[in-house]
Design an enzyme around this catalytic site. Structure first.
Site, mmCIF file in Angstrom:
data_model
loop_
_atom_site.group_PDB
_atom_site.id
_atom_site.type_symbol
_atom_site.label_atom_id
_atom_site.label_comp_id
_atom_site.label_asym_id
_atom_site.label_seq_id
_atom_site.Cartn_x
_atom_site.Cartn_y
_atom_site.Cartn_z
ATOM 1 C CD GLU A 127 -7.655 -3.437 -8.324
ATOM 2 O OE1 GLU A 127 -7.253 -3.776 -7.166
ATOM 3 O OE2 GLU A 127 -8.832 -4.114 -8.529
ATOM 4 C CG ASP A 155 -3.440 -4.823 -6.164
ATOM 5 O OD1 ASP A 155 -1.541 -5.601 -5.816
ATOM 6 O OD2 ASP A 155 -4.301 -4.890 -6.200
ATOM 7 C CB CYS A 193 -10.927 1.861 -2.147
ATOM 8 S SG CYS A 193 -10.543 0.950 -3.354
ATOM 9 C CG HIS A 219 -1.270 -9.768 4.109
ATOM 10 N ND1 HIS A 219 -2.891 -8.753 2.982
ATOM 11 C CD2 HIS A 219 -0.642 -9.814 2.279
ATOM 12 C CE1 HIS A 219 -3.277 -8.988 1.802
ATOM 13 N NE2 HIS A 219 -2.310 -9.696 1.243
#
Length: 571
Positions: free
Chosen positions: A433, A457, A504, A190
């Site tokens: 995912e 993911d 994405c 992140h």
């Protein structure tokens, strides 16, 4: 003395500056006893420090804007929950009262106790939460001595540290820190994602640098290659100036691409949509010439509050996104709480053994039907203002797709009966995912109107590698034969059944993977607006026909090194 260190480039950009070194945080506090008469005053000092940290975090939250709101808010929420834990405060008070020790040493004892508990856990995700404990305890310790600059940095400096938390990035930007180098971390963390969004050069996983470097040393870093040069020589400085000039020219050239079509050299059109989660992202996406919003995350409506957002609140938010794109299609993902998203509303389960594999995405929607209905009503009402699509996260089976299809139809009929302006047709899509969804895609490909592959993911689930675990950072790569074959399977199946499919995840916005994805057959990307022009430039420089001739070799590759060589040749 000049040294070179090789890390992993996590956020592009070059920088020349002074080093600001932050050694690994450790509470090396000696056991210091106090007189019994001083106990209550010491407890008061501790409580005041905790209150100071809470206010510090509240002030930071108030300064957040745009894309920072969601990413930073999640971690600030998690830290706030820790500070509000009554057991933490009671344990610290008890240590001070029973052992007559200073608050500093009580913090150290409590930190060591909690760390031992987390370190013994089997779940790597929960073990990784030790970093959050260190952050919270460290903030309290700093506040006890009013060292409010736990994160040190000044204008023109490059922070060198063991790691950084996402919540630190806005403070670093405010202080004028121009780049960050860490000895740990992952390019898919992140922190890395946020650094890229904030255009902060970042190099992660750089071993051996901390023992060699001191405050004030000169550093050159290249966020693309991952190269760090300590005490550069004349040739290094000349090369850096050349790189800076080239980067400035590149940015100027990219700016000119805002209004040009995304076409390959052999005139094949590629769709570039944008990922967004705030009004600012929508504005930037429109300005950069995105063909639409390929992924609009709705979690931010839920994460920054204690109560659930109402139907009208959600409706206004979704309507404004549709209006902001001025007729270009908007794809809104339904709620995907869970995993590492801190949630104050009480929707996500507390203390799940493995949140990444827990009650999130479609599973949460199916167990909280009222929440789903409210969101669907808001989304369908917004469809009356322009083209809108609904995307369902964490799909793993056809049964979940059919459940969503029935719910959308039911809510659509109800809104029509109530007299709301709703689009006649609202496309329904599935996020791919989860490996089971990718493998069994043929069982429901005709039951959805479109698909979006979430590579972040999908890669971690397929490779059984936690993307928040720094120790496994080198293993978390999309350049694995299994990943590429699964991507090609999904892309081919979607094309055969005439169903639009996009990628994405972070992979879509990384130019080193652009030609690889094109070779696998991808014709629609959805990426952060800050990376859109770079990917457009790469596509416009690509001869797709020639590239496709090399695709069979890519799919025959039996090792990651073979795939890496293909990517190098395709540059």
């Amino acid at each position: 003395m000049r040294y070179e260190f090789q890390g992993i480039g996590a956020s592009r950009g070059t920088a020349l500056g002074r080093a600001r070194v932050r050694l690994p945080h450790a509470l090396d506090v000696e056991e210091t006893h106090i007189d019994p008469s001083q106990v209550e005053a010491e407890i008061t000092r501790l409580h005041e420090a905790i209150a100071f940290v809470k206010k510090e975090m509240d002030d930071l939250r108030a300064r957040l804007t745009g894309a920072l709101i969601k990413e930073m808010g999640e971690f600030l929420d998690l830290h706030a929950l820790m500070l509000d834990d009554p057991e933490l405060l009671a344990s610290l008070d008890r240590l001070i009262r029973t052992r007559h020790i200073m608050a500093d040493y009580a913090l150290r004892l409590q930190r060591d106790k909690v760390t031992q508990v987390f370190a013994a856990m089997d779940d790597p995700y929960l073990r990784a939460r030790v970093d959050d404990i260190d952050q919270v305890i460290g903030r309290i310790h700093a506040a006890l001595h009013r060292d409010t600059h736990l994160i040190e940095g000044k204008t023109g400096e490059i922070l060198v540290a063991e790691n950084i938390a996402p919540a630190e990035i806005p403070q670093l930007l405010e202080q004028g820190v121009i780049a960050v180098v860490t000895t740990q971390g992952s390019a898919l963390s992140h922190s890395a994602i946020l650094a890229r969004s904030s255009h902060l050069p970042l190099i992660v996983s750089t071993p051996g640098i901390l023992p060699k470097i001191n405050d004030g040393d000169a550093l050159i870093i290249d966020g693309a290659s991952g190269l760090v040069i300590l005490e550069p020589n004349a040739a290094d400085l000349k090369h850096h100036r050349s790189r800076e000039a080239a980067y400035a020219r590149e940015q100027k050239q990219l700016h000119r691409l805002r209004r040009v079509p995304t076409r390959t050299l052999d005139d094949v059109e590629i769709r570039l949509s944008a990922n967004a989660e705030s009004p600012e992202d929508v504005t930037e996406s429109h300005a950069q010439g995105a063909t639409g919003i390929g992924l609009y995350r709705t979690e931010f409506l839920f994460l920054q509050r204690h109560e659930l957002p109402t139907e009208d609140e959600q409706f206004r938010a979704y309507r404004d996104v549709v209006l902001g794109m001025a007729g270009r299609p908007v794809t809104v993902r339904t709620l995907d709480l869970g995993a590492d998203k801190a949630d104050r509303t009480g929707l996500a389960l507390r203390n799940e053994p493995n949140p990444a594999l827990g009650l999130r995405g479609i599973r949460l929607s199916m167990s909280r039907r009222g929440i789903l209905e409210t969101q669907l009503r808001a989304l369908l009402r917004a469809s009356g203002y322009g083209p809108l699509r609904i995307l369902t996260p964490m799909i793993s089976s056809r049964e979940e797709v059919m459940f969503m299809r029935r719910e959308v139809r039911r809510v659509h009929r109800a809104l029509k009966a109530e007299g709301h302006a709703v689009a006649d047709t609202v496309p329904l899509g599935a996020m791919i995912e989860v490996p089971s969804a990718a493998i069994a895609l043929s069982t429901f490909v005709r039951d959805v109107d479109f698909m979006a592959i979430g590579t972040n993911d999908l890669v971690q689930y397929l490779l059984a590698v936690d993307r928040n675990n720094d120790a496994l950072a080198s293993m978390l790569t999309p350049l694995h034969p299994a990943v590429l074959r699964l991507l090609h399977h999904c892309i081919t199946l979607a094309d055969r059944n005439r169903r639009p499919l996009s990628v994405c995840g972070e992979m879509a916005g990384d130019t080193q993977f652009t030609r690889l994805l094109l070779a696998l057959g991808l014709r629609e990307f959805s990426l952060h607006p800050s990376t859109l022009l770079s990917v457009r430039k790469r596509i416009r420089e690509t001869d797709l026909g020639a590239l496709m001739q090399t695709a069979p070799a890519l799919l025959r590759a039996r090792s990651m090194r073979s795939i890496e060589r293909w990517v190098e040749r395709a540059e």
